[in-house]
Write an enzyme that holds these catalytic residues in place. Structure first.
Site, mmCIF file in Angstrom:
data_model
loop_
_atom_site.group_PDB
_atom_site.id
_atom_site.type_symbol
_atom_site.label_atom_id
_atom_site.label_comp_id
_atom_site.label_asym_id
_atom_site.label_seq_id
_atom_site.Cartn_x
_atom_site.Cartn_y
_atom_site.Cartn_z
ATOM 1 N N THR A 1 0.798 -1.308 -0.147
ATOM 2 C CA THR A 1 -0.091 -0.068 0.102
ATOM 3 C C THR A 1 0.799 1.246 -0.011
ATOM 4 O OG1 THR A 1 -0.071 -0.150 2.431
ATOM 5 C CG2 THR A 1 -2.074 -1.104 1.337
ATOM 6 N N GLY B 1 17.513 -10.825 6.353
ATOM 7 C CA GLY B 1 16.843 -11.309 5.165
ATOM 8 C C GLY B 1 15.466 -12.093 5.567
ATOM 9 N N SER C 1 16.658 -5.041 8.996
ATOM 10 C CA SER C 1 17.869 -4.825 9.931
ATOM 11 C C SER C 1 18.845 -3.670 9.099
ATOM 12 C CB SER C 1 18.945 -6.224 9.550
ATOM 13 O OG SER C 1 19.205 -6.439 8.419
ATOM 14 N N ASP D 1 9.831 1.472 7.116
ATOM 15 C CA ASP D 1 11.064 0.612 7.653
ATOM 16 C C ASP D 1 11.823 1.882 8.453
ATOM 17 O OD1 ASP D 1 10.174 -1.327 6.149
ATOM 18 O OD2 ASP D 1 12.006 -1.584 5.408
#
Length: 385
Positions: free
Chosen positions: A33, A117, A122, A167
């Protein structure tokens, strides 16, 4: 881990460091989104990057990474993209310099327990932790959104990953037992309670690598844009799928390929699901919230087609278990983790069931990470010049 990181810093650099904790993140609902100007619902978690850092009064930055057991240095007078983990730190330093902020030399030790991953970002934790650390050491007085934008730009320019803001935003703005509804258009955000002590957030790693994700991600963006153009012909005010309704999409169904219709139908529905999800959180209704997660997975699998047999299998296993309130694929898709809301007293039983069933089906044991919602980046001790 904090004490070990501090002790290693003192051993290597013979001085006391500032400690910075920088968390990974999850996204409970609101997938694909962000680039459609919609909403996301992320949170910071208790997996984290730890920085021990102090000024060194030189023009050189020296970083020891615990996870590779190596030390690398770079000059503040020659910051340019370099392969490897150091690139993420150099990208942050470069962006601070580009803003005209004075970055001085520093020494640091970098440690952490965020699985690389697994979709917990991270990289954003490395970036956000360093921005906050340098802000604390050198007194820039940046606000948290400015820090997030610096981290995002660092990732765009040095590693070359054209990520959205979610993030870095979640890493820096997280609050314990709270999720954040971020408006990806305006960057306005609101906190909602996620205080369900009887439940844990369990991430099940399909162990499938996202090999298709980057190329197919771009295809999905183009398909969404194609749908928007068709809707705009009738409704010029529509700038993105955020502005569109299912009625508008249905009116142009005959003008667009079926795949484009499906992609847009998923996104329009998902933007609404994020809004509905926060209503359920305010009402304390985790079961209704979990049903929306299952609906999201169904849309990601059937309409947006970013799932894979392994992820579909993990979600189908979750659906058979009464201790699971909801589950879905988390992240871009084509591999990675499912996110599951599991009753705390049944987590061990659930993990054993998932690992045994998955191994019988696919011949490999999925890694499982149990996590809780925590605060965003924290600077634990004052800087010592």
């Amino acid at each position: 881990m904090i004490q070990k990181t501090r002790a290693l810093f003192v051993q290597l650099f013979k001085k006391e460091p500032t400690i910075v904790l920088s968390p990974g993140r999850i996204n409970l609902i609101g997938e694909h989104t962000d680039y459609n100007d919609g909403f996301v619902l992320p949170a910071a978690i208790d997996k984290k990057i730890v920085y021990a850092i102090a000024p060194n009064h030189t023009r050189t930055c020296t970083v020891h990474a615990v996870f590779t057991n190596e030390t690398q240095s770079f000059s503040l007078d020659d910051v340019k993209s370099t392969p490897g983990w150091i690139n993420y730190l150099m990208g942050v330093v470069y962006q601070l310099q580009e803003r005209g902020l004075n970055v001085e030399g520093f020494d640091c030790v970098l440690a952490g327990d965020i699985p690389v991953g697994a979709g917990m970002s991270s990289s954003a934790a490395v970036e956000g932790g360093l921005v906050a650390a340098l802000d604390n050491l050198f007194g820039y007085q940046l606000n948290r959104m400015e820090m997030a934008l610096i981290g995002q730009k660092a990732e765009h320019t040095f590693p070359g990953v054209k990520c959205g803001i979610m993030d870095q935003f979640a890493n820096l703005h997280g609050k314990k037992d709270q999720v954040m509804r971020l408006d990806c258009r305006s960057l306005e955000f609101e906190y909602f309670p996620f205080n369900f002590p009887d439940y844990k957030i369990v991430l099940c790693n399909s162990m499938v690598h996202h090999s298709l994700a980057s190329s197919e991600y771009n295809v999905r963006r183009q398909q969404c844009e194609e749908g928007v153009k068709a809707i705009q012909a009738r409704y010029p005010a529509v700038k993105s799928l955020r502005d569109a309704s299912m009625q508008m999409l249905d009116e142009v169904k005959e003008q667009v390929p079926a795949l484009v219709y499906n992609r847009c139908a998923y996104v329009i529905s998902e933007i609404q699901r994020v809004q509905d999800a926060t209503d359920h959180l305010k009402a304390g209704n985790l079961q209704a919230f979990g049903e929306l997660m299952y609906a999201t997975h169904e849309g990601l699998s059937k309409l947006y087609e970013v799932s894979c047999p392994e992820l579909d299998y993990l979600v189908s296993l979750a659906r058979t278990r009464p201790e699971v309130a909801g589950a879905r694929v988390m992240g871009g898709g084509f591999g990675g983790c499912t996110i599951n809301l599991v009753k705390a007293d049944k987590v061990d039983e659930y993990v054993a069931f998932i690992q045994d069933s998955y191994k019988a089906q696919f011949g490999k044991v999925p890694e499982v990470y149990v996590t809780i919602i925590e605060d965003g980046v924290k600077v634990l001790t004052p800087s010592i010049a």
